[in-house]
Design a protein around this motif. Sequence first.
Motif, PDB file in Angstrom:
ATOM      1  N   PRO A  45       0.799  -1.236   0.000  1.00 50.62           N
ATOM      2  CA  PRO A  45       0.000   0.000   0.000  1.00 50.62           C
ATOM      3  C   PRO A  45       0.826   1.279   0.000  1.00 50.62           C
ATOM      4  CG  PRO A  45      -0.870  -1.570   1.602  1.00 50.62           C
ATOM      5  CD  PRO A  45       0.446  -2.117   1.129  1.00 50.62           C
ATOM      6  N   HIS A  46       1.962   1.290   0.715  1.00 53.21           N
ATOM      7  CA  HIS A  46       2.751   2.512   0.803  1.00 53.21           C
ATOM      8  C   HIS A  46       3.272   2.925  -0.569  1.00 53.21           C
ATOM      9  CE1 HIS A  46       5.489   5.512   2.485  1.00 53.21           C
ATOM     10  NE2 HIS A  46       6.440   4.982   1.731  1.00 53.21           N
ATOM     11  N   ASP A  47       3.912   1.985  -1.268  1.00 51.94           N
ATOM     12  CA  ASP A  47       4.452   2.297  -2.588  1.00 51.94           C
ATOM     13  C   ASP A  47       3.339   2.525  -3.602  1.00 51.94           C
ATOM     14  OD1 ASP A  47       7.065   2.171  -1.735  1.00 51.94           O
ATOM     15  OD2 ASP A  47       7.285   0.047  -2.193  1.00 51.94           O
ATOM     16  N   ALA A  48       2.215   1.804  -3.435  1.00 56.08           N
ATOM     17  CA  ALA A  48       1.086   2.005  -4.344  1.00 56.08           C
ATOM     18  C   ALA A  48       0.546   3.426  -4.227  1.00 56.08           C
ATOM     19  CB  ALA A  48      -0.016   0.995  -4.044  1.00 56.08           C
ATOM     20  N   ALA A  49       0.454   3.929  -3.001  1.00 58.32           N
ATOM     21  CA  ALA A  49      -0.030   5.292  -2.804  1.00 58.32           C
ATOM     22  C   ALA A  49       0.907   6.299  -3.462  1.00 58.32           C
ATOM     23  CB  ALA A  49      -0.168   5.592  -1.310  1.00 58.32           C
ATOM     24  N   ASP A  50       2.214   6.063  -3.353  1.00 56.91           N
ATOM     25  CA  ASP A  50       3.182   6.959  -3.986  1.00 56.91           C
ATOM     26  C   ASP A  50       3.077   6.895  -5.504  1.00 56.91           C
ATOM     27  OD1 ASP A  50       4.145   7.813  -1.563  1.00 56.91           O
ATOM     28  OD2 ASP A  50       5.838   6.410  -1.527  1.00 56.91           O
ATOM     29  N   GLY A  51       2.953   5.669  -6.038  1.00 57.85           N
ATOM     30  CA  GLY A  51       2.839   5.514  -7.483  1.00 57.85           C
ATOM     31  C   GLY A  51       1.570   6.144  -8.029  1.00 57.85           C
ATOM     32  N   LEU A  52       0.453   5.934  -7.308  1.00 56.69           N
ATOM     33  CA  LEU A  52      -0.807   6.527  -7.739  1.00 56.69           C
ATOM     34  C   LEU A  52      -0.732   8.047  -7.695  1.00 56.69           C
ATOM     35  CD1 LEU A  52      -3.746   6.196  -8.610  1.00 56.69           C
ATOM     36  CD2 LEU A  52      -4.373   5.973  -6.189  1.00 56.69           C
ATOM     37  N   GLN A  53      -0.132   8.588  -6.659  1.00 54.57           N
ATOM     38  CA  GLN A  53       0.006  10.039  -6.549  1.00 54.57           C
ATOM     39  C   GLN A  53       0.858  10.588  -7.685  1.00 54.57           C
ATOM     40  OE1 GLN A  53       0.634  12.196  -2.662  1.00 54.57           O
ATOM     41  NE2 GLN A  53       2.658  12.537  -3.541  1.00 54.57           N
ATOM     42  N   ASP A  54       1.975   9.918  -7.974  1.00 55.78           N
ATOM     43  CA  ASP A  54       2.823  10.355  -9.090  1.00 55.78           C
ATOM     44  C   ASP A  54       2.028  10.380 -10.391  1.00 55.78           C
ATOM     45  OD1 ASP A  54       4.916  10.503  -7.332  1.00 55.78           O
ATOM     46  OD2 ASP A  54       5.961   8.727  -8.082  1.00 55.78           O
ATOM     47  N   GLY A  55       1.248   9.316 -10.605  1.00 54.07           N
ATOM     48  CA  GLY A  55       0.471   9.223 -11.826  1.00 54.07           C
ATOM     49  C   GLY A  55      -0.581  10.307 -11.939  1.00 54.07           C
ATOM     50  N   LEU A  56      -1.260  10.575 -10.848  1.00 55.50           N
ATOM     51  CA  LEU A  56      -2.312  11.588 -10.887  1.00 55.50           C
ATOM     52  C   LEU A  56      -1.743  12.986 -11.080  1.00 55.50           C
ATOM     53  CD1 LEU A  56      -4.741  10.246  -8.143  1.00 55.50           C
ATOM     54  CD2 LEU A  56      -5.002  10.161 -10.626  1.00 55.50           C
TER      55      LEU A  56
END
Length: 234
Positions: A45-56
């Motif tokens: 979840p931690h890295d997923a949140a960072d990746g999703l934020q980068d993408g958005l």
Amino acid sequence: MNDEEPTDAELLAAHVAGDPDAFARLFTRHRDRLWAVALRTMGNPHDAADGLQDGLISAYRRAESFRGDAAVTTWLHRVVVNACLDRIRAAKVRRTEALPDDLDEPGGRGSVRTATGDREDPEQAAIADDRRRALLAALATLPAEQRAALVLVDMEGYAVAEVAVMLDCAEGTVKSRCARGRERLARLLRDRLAATGPPGDPAHPEPDAAATRPIPVPPKPTPTSSNAGEGGAP
């Protein structure tokens, strides 16, 4: 007066035109699917949140570059997946930890429910959960490109042609990555389940005690006095 909800393309165009709320509405509409893809791709979840934020952030800033040659959802997934892959490549580590229990996000195509909506048998549910954890842990060890292709095609249910647009590669490349990923997953799961198959699992039954007991060898007959006199051993 038009009370219909705006389309994705209309919301993106409104964002480009300066509407301060349009992009948030667009993200809210597709949040669950984008989160599920980021979570499965990144592995935690931690890295997923960072990746999703980068993408958005990237999608927010690059909205003017959307040419309309694909669906807005396809474009959003492409931006988010690429952001996740960039983070994986930058980290240069393979994540092997099992993914969390909240993977079946609302609206995700990967959700699994019983046909009647009833609770599963606790023992069967535990076996299914063990298998799911084994699958997701194995998935997290795949090379990033194979993992992304499998997540989008096999777990999210997108067509190969659509995934090719998301990953910016040829359809044959998507098929090849999926084939190699499935082969590697099958090998990993065979090894893992062979070693850790839960008791009572029909695929890994416990050996029957009688079947594993050495076959008794009957003792040699002891000659009697009667057959000794008939030419038997002295």
